[in-house]
Design a protein around this motif. Structure first.
Motif, PDB file in Angstrom:
ATOM      1  N   PHE A 144       0.829  -1.199   0.000  1.00 46.52           N
ATOM      2  CA  PHE A 144       0.000   0.000   0.000  1.00 46.52           C
ATOM      3  C   PHE A 144       0.874   1.264   0.000  1.00 46.52           C
ATOM      4  CE2 PHE A 144      -2.166   3.378   2.333  1.00 46.52           C
ATOM      5  CZ  PHE A 144      -3.324   3.511   1.580  1.00 46.52           C
ATOM      6  N   VAL A 145       1.822   1.313   0.921  1.00 48.52           N
ATOM      7  CA  VAL A 145       2.693   2.488   1.025  1.00 48.52           C
ATOM      8  C   VAL A 145       3.545   2.640  -0.237  1.00 48.52           C
ATOM      9  CG1 VAL A 145       4.635   3.480   2.319  1.00 48.52           C
ATOM     10  CG2 VAL A 145       2.715   2.441   3.542  1.00 48.52           C
ATOM     11  N   LEU A 146       4.112   1.534  -0.705  1.00 45.81           N
ATOM     12  CA  LEU A 146       4.942   1.562  -1.907  1.00 45.81           C
ATOM     13  C   LEU A 146       4.148   2.083  -3.100  1.00 45.81           C
ATOM     14  CD1 LEU A 146       7.685   0.455  -3.324  1.00 45.81           C
ATOM     15  CD2 LEU A 146       6.208  -1.434  -3.982  1.00 45.81           C
ATOM     16  N   SER A 147       2.943   1.594  -3.281  1.00 46.00           N
ATOM     17  CA  SER A 147       2.122   1.991  -4.426  1.00 46.00           C
ATOM     18  C   SER A 147       1.714   3.449  -4.345  1.00 46.00           C
ATOM     19  CB  SER A 147       0.878   1.111  -4.526  1.00 46.00           C
ATOM     20  OG  SER A 147       1.238  -0.207  -4.830  1.00 46.00           O
ATOM     21  N   VAL A 148       1.263   3.889  -3.183  1.00 42.86           N
ATOM     22  CA  VAL A 148       0.837   5.285  -3.045  1.00 42.86           C
ATOM     23  C   VAL A 148       2.007   6.227  -3.308  1.00 42.86           C
ATOM     24  CG1 VAL A 148       0.021   7.034  -1.421  1.00 42.86           C
ATOM     25  CG2 VAL A 148      -1.095   4.817  -1.500  1.00 42.86           C
TER      26      VAL A 148
ATOM     27  N   THR B  34      -4.896  14.886 -16.903  1.00 39.06           N
ATOM     28  CA  THR B  34      -3.644  15.651 -16.798  1.00 39.06           C
ATOM     29  C   THR B  34      -2.412  14.869 -17.224  1.00 39.06           C
ATOM     30  OG1 THR B  34      -3.281  15.016 -14.502  1.00 39.06           O
ATOM     31  CG2 THR B  34      -4.570  17.026 -14.895  1.00 39.06           C
ATOM     32  N   GLY B  35      -2.503  13.558 -17.271  1.00 40.41           N
ATOM     33  CA  GLY B  35      -1.348  12.735 -17.610  1.00 40.41           C
ATOM     34  C   GLY B  35      -0.515  12.345 -16.405  1.00 40.41           C
ATOM     35  N   ARG B  36      -0.528  13.157 -15.372  1.00 44.26           N
ATOM     36  CA  ARG B  36       0.239  12.869 -14.147  1.00 44.26           C
ATOM     37  C   ARG B  36      -0.736  12.494 -13.037  1.00 44.26           C
ATOM     38  NH1 ARG B  36       5.367  14.053 -11.983  1.00 44.26           N
ATOM     39  NH2 ARG B  36       5.205  14.548  -9.782  1.00 44.26           N
ATOM     40  N   VAL B  37      -0.408  11.456 -12.302  1.00 44.46           N
ATOM     41  CA  VAL B  37      -1.290  10.976 -11.243  1.00 44.46           C
ATOM     42  C   VAL B  37      -1.042  11.785  -9.970  1.00 44.46           C
ATOM     43  CG1 VAL B  37      -1.992   8.987  -9.878  1.00 44.46           C
ATOM     44  CG2 VAL B  37      -1.275   8.663 -12.233  1.00 44.46           C
ATOM     45  N   ALA B  38      -2.067  12.480  -9.522  1.00 45.50           N
ATOM     46  CA  ALA B  38      -1.983  13.245  -8.281  1.00 45.50           C
ATOM     47  C   ALA B  38      -1.959  12.279  -7.093  1.00 45.50           C
ATOM     48  CB  ALA B  38      -3.177  14.193  -8.168  1.00 45.50           C
ATOM     49  N   PRO B  39      -1.323  12.657  -5.995  1.00 47.58           N
ATOM     50  CA  PRO B  39      -1.250  11.768  -4.831  1.00 47.58           C
ATOM     51  C   PRO B  39      -2.617  11.286  -4.331  1.00 47.58           C
ATOM     52  CG  PRO B  39       0.298  13.554  -4.566  1.00 47.58           C
ATOM     53  CD  PRO B  39      -0.512  13.874  -5.791  1.00 47.58           C
ATOM     54  N   LEU B  40      -3.638  12.136  -4.373  1.00 48.11           N
ATOM     55  CA  LEU B  40      -4.964  11.702  -3.925  1.00 48.11           C
ATOM     56  C   LEU B  40      -5.537  10.620  -4.844  1.00 48.11           C
ATOM     57  CD1 LEU B  40      -7.180  12.041  -1.855  1.00 48.11           C
ATOM     58  CD2 LEU B  40      -8.156  13.858  -3.257  1.00 48.11           C
TER      59      LEU B  40
ATOM     60  N   THR C  48      -4.948   2.945  -5.031  1.00 50.71           N
ATOM     61  CA  THR C  48      -4.286   1.910  -4.242  1.00 50.71           C
ATOM     62  C   THR C  48      -5.230   1.293  -3.213  1.00 50.71           C
ATOM     63  OG1 THR C  48      -2.183   3.038  -4.574  1.00 50.71           O
ATOM     64  CG2 THR C  48      -2.276   1.412  -2.815  1.00 50.71           C
ATOM     65  N   VAL C  49      -6.061   2.105  -2.581  1.00 46.96           N
ATOM     66  CA  VAL C  49      -7.043   1.558  -1.633  1.00 46.96           C
ATOM     67  C   VAL C  49      -7.933   0.555  -2.349  1.00 46.96           C
ATOM     68  CG1 VAL C  49      -9.106   2.127  -0.290  1.00 46.96           C
ATOM     69  CG2 VAL C  49      -7.038   3.482  -0.012  1.00 46.96           C
ATOM     70  N   LEU C  50      -8.432   0.920  -3.514  1.00 48.32           N
ATOM     71  CA  LEU C  50      -9.305   0.020  -4.268  1.00 48.32           C
ATOM     72  C   LEU C  50      -8.548  -1.212  -4.763  1.00 48.32           C
ATOM     73  CD1 LEU C  50     -11.293   2.713  -6.228  1.00 48.32           C
ATOM     74  CD2 LEU C  50     -12.168   1.247  -4.408  1.00 48.32           C
ATOM     75  N   LEU C  51      -7.298  -1.037  -5.165  1.00 43.08           N
ATOM     76  CA  LEU C  51      -6.486  -2.164  -5.614  1.00 43.08           C
ATOM     77  C   LEU C  51      -6.253  -3.155  -4.479  1.00 43.08           C
ATOM     78  CD1 LEU C  51      -4.827  -3.419  -7.913  1.00 43.08           C
ATOM     79  CD2 LEU C  51      -2.900  -2.041  -7.157  1.00 43.08           C
ATOM     80  N   CYS C  52      -6.017  -2.641  -3.265  1.00 40.65           N
ATOM     81  CA  CYS C  52      -5.791  -3.526  -2.115  1.00 40.65           C
ATOM     82  C   CYS C  52      -7.054  -4.279  -1.714  1.00 40.65           C
ATOM     83  CB  CYS C  52      -5.241  -2.734  -0.938  1.00 40.65           C
ATOM     84  SG  CYS C  52      -3.520  -2.240  -1.183  1.00 40.65           S
ATOM     85  N   LEU C  53      -8.218  -3.763  -2.072  1.00 47.39           N
ATOM     86  CA  LEU C  53      -9.468  -4.490  -1.813  1.00 47.39           C
ATOM     87  C   LEU C  53      -9.651  -5.654  -2.780  1.00 47.39           C
ATOM     88  CD1 LEU C  53     -11.906  -1.521  -1.121  1.00 47.39           C
ATOM     89  CD2 LEU C  53     -10.890  -3.080   0.538  1.00 47.39           C
TER      90      LEU C  53
END
Length: 155
Positions: free
Chosen positions: A84-88, A112-118, A124-129
């Protein structure tokens, strides 16, 4: 229609059934304005799974070596937290994890092409589910990518 034809279309999936009916779906990513092949095209499932396996293996190795006294139930829990931490952190800053980098993939935002931290956090939260990652649309994007308005492309 005989049973063999019905079973064949079921095994081939809904995309094959629609194509068999004569509808043209185009290529994956066409609706998103992405190229069909090469850099910027939708990442194929094999590469995505390979990148995930590398990232998960790395997280398990870190959890096993640094945080626990041996492999047990908590190792998997720690590995998930490390993942989770690594992915975020990596997707939110660089646009890729170590596994994605090895497999030549990148996560980009649709607008925008760039992924904002939010967005990286949401994704990542959804991926971990896990369940959202297993539900794909016709472009091959998981539900986690659709909700975060991101797409995984070839670098």
């Amino acid at each position: 229609m005989d049973n063999r034809q019905a079973i064949g279309s079921w095994l081939s999936g809904p995309r094959a059934a629609i194509e068999e009916a004569g509808a043209d779906l185009g290529y994956r990513g066409e609706q998103l304005g992405l190229p069909q092949e090469g850099p910027g095209s939708i990442a194929r499932p094999g590469r995505r799974i390979g990148a995930l396996a590398v990232d998960w293996g790395l997280c398990l190795l870190i959890a096993y070596g640094l945080l626990t006294d041996g492999y047990n139930q908590s190792t998997g829990n720690w590995a998930l937290l490390i993942f989770f931490v690594l992915s975020v952190l990596t997707v939110g800053t660089l646009g890729f994890t170590p596994g994605k980098r090895i497999f030549g993939l990148r996560v980009v935002s649709l607008d925008t092409g760039r992924v904002a931290p939010l967005r990286a956090l949401t994704r990542t939260v959804l991926l971990c589910l896990a369940i959202p990652a297993l539900i794909w649309d016709r472009d091959g994007r998981g539900l986690h990518d659709r909700l975060a308005k991101t797409v995984e492309v070839r670098a």
